[in-house]
Each structure stands twice: as C-alpha cells, then as structure tokens.
Design a protein around this motif. Structure first.
Motif, PDB file in Angstrom:
ATOM      1  N   PRO A 181      18.920  17.395 -56.888  1.00 25.90           N
ATOM      2  CA  PRO A 181      17.946  18.294 -57.484  1.00 25.90           C
ATOM      3  C   PRO A 181      18.581  19.346 -58.507  1.00 25.90           C
ATOM      4  N   SER A 182      18.071  19.702 -59.526  1.00 22.96           N
ATOM      5  CA  SER A 182      18.366  20.348 -60.670  1.00 22.96           C
ATOM      6  C   SER A 182      18.733  21.816 -59.885  1.00 22.96           C
ATOM      7  N   GLN A 183      17.897  22.139 -59.074  1.00 22.66           N
ATOM      8  CA  GLN A 183      18.186  23.647 -58.300  1.00 22.66           C
ATOM      9  C   GLN A 183      17.722  23.479 -56.918  1.00 22.66           C
ATOM     10  N   VAL A 184      18.486  24.197 -55.790  1.00 22.46           N
ATOM     11  CA  VAL A 184      17.805  23.969 -54.787  1.00 22.46           C
ATOM     12  C   VAL A 184      16.669  24.859 -54.354  1.00 22.46           C
ATOM     13  N   MET A 185      15.655  24.366 -53.810  1.00 25.69           N
ATOM     14  CA  MET A 185      14.339  25.211 -53.635  1.00 25.69           C
ATOM     15  C   MET A 185      13.669  24.721 -52.324  1.00 25.69           C
ATOM     16  N   PHE A 186      13.359  25.549 -51.727  1.00 22.84           N
ATOM     17  CA  PHE A 186      12.797  25.369 -50.153  1.00 22.84           C
ATOM     18  C   PHE A 186      11.215  25.353 -50.401  1.00 22.84           C
ATOM     19  N   ASP A 187      10.559  25.420 -51.425  1.00 23.52           N
ATOM     20  CA  ASP A 187       9.056  25.139 -51.438  1.00 23.52           C
ATOM     21  C   ASP A 187       8.255  24.181 -50.661  1.00 23.52           C
ATOM     22  N   ASN A 188       9.128  22.969 -50.550  1.00 28.35           N
ATOM     23  CA  ASN A 188       8.338  21.925 -50.078  1.00 28.35           C
ATOM     24  C   ASN A 188       8.448  22.208 -48.430  1.00 28.35           C
ATOM     25  N   PHE A 189       9.345  23.060 -47.890  1.00 28.64           N
ATOM     26  CA  PHE A 189       9.275  23.166 -46.532  1.00 28.64           C
ATOM     27  C   PHE A 189       8.220  24.246 -46.238  1.00 28.64           C
ATOM     28  N   LYS A 246       5.514  24.572 -47.952  1.00 29.95           N
ATOM     29  CA  LYS A 246       4.191  23.656 -48.124  1.00 29.95           C
ATOM     30  C   LYS A 246       3.795  22.931 -47.062  1.00 29.95           C
ATOM     31  N   ALA A 247       5.140  22.234 -46.422  1.00 33.59           N
ATOM     32  CA  ALA A 247       4.774  21.387 -45.350  1.00 33.59           C
ATOM     33  C   ALA A 247       4.292  22.130 -44.195  1.00 33.59           C
ATOM     34  N   TRP A 248       4.982  23.541 -44.084  1.00 35.15           N
ATOM     35  CA  TRP A 248       4.278  23.969 -42.815  1.00 35.15           C
ATOM     36  C   TRP A 248       3.060  24.485 -43.102  1.00 35.15           C
ATOM     37  N   GLU A 249       2.483  24.752 -44.038  1.00 35.43           N
ATOM     38  CA  GLU A 249       1.173  25.380 -44.481  1.00 35.43           C
ATOM     39  C   GLU A 249       0.199  24.241 -44.342  1.00 35.43           C
TER      40      GLU A 249
END
Lengths: 296, 307
Positions: free
Chosen positions: A70-78, A80-83
């Motif tokens: 990934p171009s940058q490490v981001m935790f948005d998916n986590f 989003k999944a949790w919500e």
C-alpha cells in the motif's frame, strides 16, 4: 560402473564413502533450506496479501496494476469493518460459545477418560465402543435431526443451542485415555490407599501429571469451537447471535467484490486471536498432535 | 472388626457395596458425555434414517412414509452423478497432494537446519485458522482482475484463469485452498513418524553401503507406513467434511462444479427443505465414513497389539 572406477582412483574406499556422504549431506541440507524458504513463501505470500489488502485503499485494490505494498499505511478499513457489522457482538458470541463449548468438552473428556481407565464398571469396554461409534458419525450427517431437537427445545438462536450438540467429546477422550493408561498404576493405588476418593485422585494427581495431554486436548477444543462454521450457521438466525466465522461470511455476501479492504480487515479480526493463542501454545498443539498420531 | 471382616459373607457384602459405589462414580464421570452422545449422535442417526423414508419438508405438518422413494429419487437425480464425481475427484486429488507434498516437506525438514521448527510452525498455522476466513482470503487471491495470482501472472503476460466462475477451474481452486490449509498437519505428522524410526537402522543400512534411494525405499518407507495409513484415513475423513471452504467460496457452483456430497446434504436440507433426500445423502456419507473409520480402527488394534 562409473562408481567402481571412481573408488579405484581414490586412496581408500572409506574416504570415498565419507566424501560421497558429505556431498549427500550438503545436497540434502541445501534442499532442506530451500524447503524452508518455499514454506515461508507459500504460507507467507497469501498472509501478506491478506494484511496488505486490509491496509490498501479501494483505489489501490481495484487498480488494473495492483501494487504489492500500500502507498501509505491506513487503518480506515478496520474502522469501517467494525462499524459495518456488529463485530463487538460477534466477538462476545464467539468468546462465550468457545469457552462454554471447550469447557464442557475438556471436563467431560477428563472425567470420561478417568472413568474408562481407573473406575471399575461392568462392561466398561462397551462404553468405550459407544464412544468409538460417536467418532464415526460426523456432525454433518445428524445436522437435520439435531436442528429439529434444538428447535423443539426452543433453543434456536441461543448460546445453549449453539453449544449443546457439540458439548460431548470422543476424540479428546481417546487422547486422554491413552495418556492416562501410560501412567504407572502405583500412583493411583497409593492415592487410593491414602483414602483419597476418585474425585480427589483425579484432580490432584492425574490431571497435574497429564497436564501436557490436557493442554493439547483443550487447545484442540478451543480452536475447533472458535472456527466452527456449519452448526452456528444453521442454528443462529439473527445478526446479534452470529459468531465471528458466520459474521465475516455475511459481510462477504454484502460487501464482497466491492470492499475487499474492509473484508480483509474483518478476516483479520477472526484470525488474529487464534494466531496469538497458537504462538503462545504451539508446542503443546504440534507435539501433542504428533504424539497422538505416532502412538496410534 | 477383623473377625467380622474375615467372615466370607461380610467381605462379599463389603465388596458389593464398594463395587456399587464405584459404578455410581463411573456413571457420574462418564454418564453425561454418553448421554449427550445419545441425544445428539445416536438418536439423530436413527432419526435421520427414518426421515430418509419420509416426504417431510420441515414446514408442513404432514410427514408420510414413502418407503424407498427418496432413495430412488437420489439415484435418478441427474445431479447425483456429478456430485459423486466431484466428491471422488476432490477427495482423491486433495488427499494425494497433501500426502505427497507433506512427505516431501517432512523428509526435507527432518534434518538439523536453522529455523526448522519455525518453518514447521508456519506451515502448521493455516490448519488452526477458520476455514471460512481462509476461504474469504482466497476468493480475493483468486480474483481474476485484482487478485494475487493476477498480480503475479500479469508481468509474465499470462491471463489469470477465472478460477471461481469457470467450471473447469473451480474444483482445482478448492483443492488448492484445501491443500494449503492441511499440508502443515501432514508434514508435522510425517516428521513425528520419521523421528520414531530408530537411527541405527540408517546406520546399519549405511554400513551395508545402501544408497540414499535404497535407504528411503527399505528403511524410511516401511517405517513410515503406519503414519501414512493414519494420514490417508484422517485426510479422507476431513475432506469428506470440507464444507466451510466450499460454502464460502462457490456455494457448490458454478453449475455444480464444486457440489460435493456434504454440500449437497446442506443444499437439500436447508435450502430446498427436502429433508427426506437430505437424509439419504446423510446415510450415504455415514456409510462411507463408517467404512473408512473401521479401517482406521483395525489399524489402531494392530498398533496396540504390537506395542
């Protein structure tokens, strides 16, 4: 033919033998190390794809030129999944059903194995055969009648309904029985002469000595319950009762092919706890399983 | 005290009383386990047999005895041949691959190597992971437009097969996932089996001038045969029961390309509500597994008597 001429040109046969042995050893070491590299790649690359997938943005995932990192490490998916699905609830459900189910299995595994080895009973072997028969009936074959039983008892979509049909244990009983049989009988005789009852003998003598076997059987139970899929799929009917494996497959049906990053993040929710347990306890699991197979 | 104890009738009475207590302990210890099996294994097995003779659909109040009708239906079912073929293909290819690759891995890793134990644990890890989770990751890996395999093949100018939507590639895809999950188990068992072969057998073979191949053929293989037998049977049993991977990845499709006995059982029972026909599949599966387990027990007996 060529082997013979080679031997003749060398000073002594023994040195020739040791040299060919050394060559053989080097070759087999080299192959061994390539097997290790191959193993790490074959298991590691899919795991790498899972983890990086969870860290990538949608644009990176659905690009016609996918990148490895990934171009940058981001935790948005986590987040989003949790919500996106009640994962907190799934965790609670998985923890409760795993702990209840594994506790039932391990308790009954210990007591049944103890009874089969140390407690006198007419036709004790018949009980053993009954357990063997249970081992031959896979869960899947009796799943329709069991669903009907649980429905009759009004336990569909409850913790008891998830746990009960899988609470009894055959394989772990055999594992423990085998271990108990290998213990010196003098141990038990001594305890019995001292006036200890069966309950005390079992808890304060047998279980501590058999701790490695108990740990193996317990871990096998925990892992099996945590990963159980078919029965919880059938017996749960609302989102708030689903366990993690069912929860992620529902998430996949909703978001699969559109939100791979979110789905991979959710998959990590399921996988990480088991991997942590395994890292801590793998020597019990691996050696216990191996011992069970080799002893038969 | 001593006098009364020596009296034969008294000592027998005492023995009986003690035995009676022992029996109670036995029942308390082993009873719950056996009782649960009676409720959730033995009785349902018989109920399943009875259901296979009925026309029940799970919802209606009607449940009529229809004799062998469901069995006839299953035999005449045009899908059944495909389902059996899939089951045989899936089981034989996955068991063969797990056994051969596991043997290779076991032989190579069973030496003094740095990182050997770490490699063994890494290889074993997929075995403890949820089949549903693994299946989901592999759907993404197989994705023909964005997946891992596409990413690897693209620079080589090769198109990725449309794994899960192509009837020719779906079953191989399932086999790959299955082998990935269970390979480590076989390897661990092989390593344990190899370590149980006495080292002096190899020494003796060496002294006699046996080549590597001869040592493998005449020492390793015979020494491993019980472990191999165990692995063949346990792998067959677990592949028969492989439901989660198939349900998550393909739901038996495309066009039944991955519909195996276990999936068909679920499909008939819980999607079509054809309880009777699901019962028939259940009995077929049971008979197959029973046969394999009996073989395994005969092997266990042999092990015990030779031990």
């Amino acid at each position: 033919m060529s082997a013979r001429t080679q031997t003749e040109t060398l000073p002594t046969p023994r040195r020739a033998a040791s040299r060919s042995m050394r060559a053989e050893e080097t070759l087999s070491k080299a192959l061994g190390y390539s097997a290790i590299v191959f193993t790490v790649l074959i298991i590691g690359i899919p795991v790498f794809w899972l983890i990086t997938g969870a860290l990538k943005t949608n644009r990176e995932i659905f690009s016609p030129n996918p990148q490895w990192l990934p171009s940058q490490v981001m935790f948005d998916n986590f987040t989003k999944a949790w919500e996106g699905a009640p994962f907190g609830r799934y965790y609670i459900n998985s923890f409760i059903t795993t702990i209840l189910g594994a506790a039932c299995e391990i308790t009954m595994g210990i007591t049944t194995a103890y009874a089969l080895v140390f407690v006198r009973f007419p036709k004790r072997d018949w009980v053993f055969v009954l357990l063997l028969v249970a081992l031959m009936v896979p869960e899947e074959v009796v799943i329709v009648p069991n669903y009907l039983t649980i429905a009759n008892w009004h336990l569909v979509n409850t913790y008891a309904g998830i746990v009960l049909p899988g609470a009894s244990i055959a394989f772990g009983t055999f594992l423990l029985r085998q271990y108990f049989r290998s213990l010196p009988p003098e141990l038990i005789d001594a305890a019995r002469v001292d006036g200890a009852g069966h309950m005390r003998t079992m808890l304060s003598i047998i279980v501590p000595i058999a701790a490695p076997a108990v740990a193996t059987a317990g871990l096998l139970s925990v892992v099996a319950k945590w990963n159980d899929y078919l029965w919880p799929l059938i017996v749960t009917s609302t989102a708030d009762m689903r366990t993690l494996p069912i929860g992620i497959s529902w998430l996949l049906d909703q978001e699969g092919n559109t939100e791979w990053g979110v789905v991979m993040a959710a998959t990590l929710f399921v996988v990480v706890p088991v991997v942590l347990v395994f890292l801590y306890a793998q020597r019990f699991l691996v050696s216990g399983i191996a011992a069970g197979a080799v002893k038969g | 005290m001593q006098n009364t104890a020596r009296h034969p009738a008294n000592s027998i009475r005492r023995l009986i009383k003690r035995d009676w207590r022992e029996w109670l302990v036995f029942l308390a210890f082993a009873g719950p386990n056996v009782a649960l099996f009676a409720i959730f294994t033995y009785t349902p097995l018989i109920n399943n047999l009875l259901l296979s003779f009925s026309d029940w659909n799970m919802i209606s109040a009607d449940k009529n005895f229809v004799g062998l009708q469901n069995y006839v239906d299953i035999i005449n079912d045009s899908q059944m041949g495909k389902v059996l073929l899939n089951t045989v293909l899936f089981t034989s290819s996955s068991v063969l691959l797990v056994l051969l690759l596991g043997l290779g891995g076991g032989l190579l890793l069973n030496q003094k190597l740095r990182g050997r134990n770490a490699a063994r644990s890494i290889l074993f890890t997929p075995n403890i992971l949820s089949g549903a989770a693994i299946a989901i990751v592999w759907i993404y890996i197989f994705d023909p437009r964005f997946g891992l395999i596409y990413t690897v093949l693209k620079p080589l100018g090769i198109d990725s097969p449309k794994w899960l939507t192509d009837p020719n590639w779906a079953l191989p895809a399932i086999v790959i996932v299955y082998v990935w999950k269970y390979l480590g188990y076989a390897t661990v068992i092989y390593i344990a089996g190899l370590q149980a072969i006495p080292g002096d057998l190899y020494e003796a073979a060496r002294v006699d001038g046996a080549s590597a191949w001869m040592r493998f053929r005449h020492v390793t293989l015979p020494g491993l045969s019980p472990v191999m037998f165990f692995l063949i049977l346990t792998s067959i049993l677990s592949s028969f029961q492989s439901f989660d991977i198939i349900n998550v990845m393909t739901k038996g499709g495309p066009v039944n390309a991955t519909n195996t006995l276990i999936y068909r059982l679920y499909e008939l029972g819980f999607i079509n509500f054809a309880i009777g026909r699901a019962g028939v599949i259940g009995m077929v599966l049971f008979v197959m597994m029973f046969a394999v387990t009996l073989l395994q027990l005969r092997y266990l007996d042999r092990q015990v008597s030779y031990a």
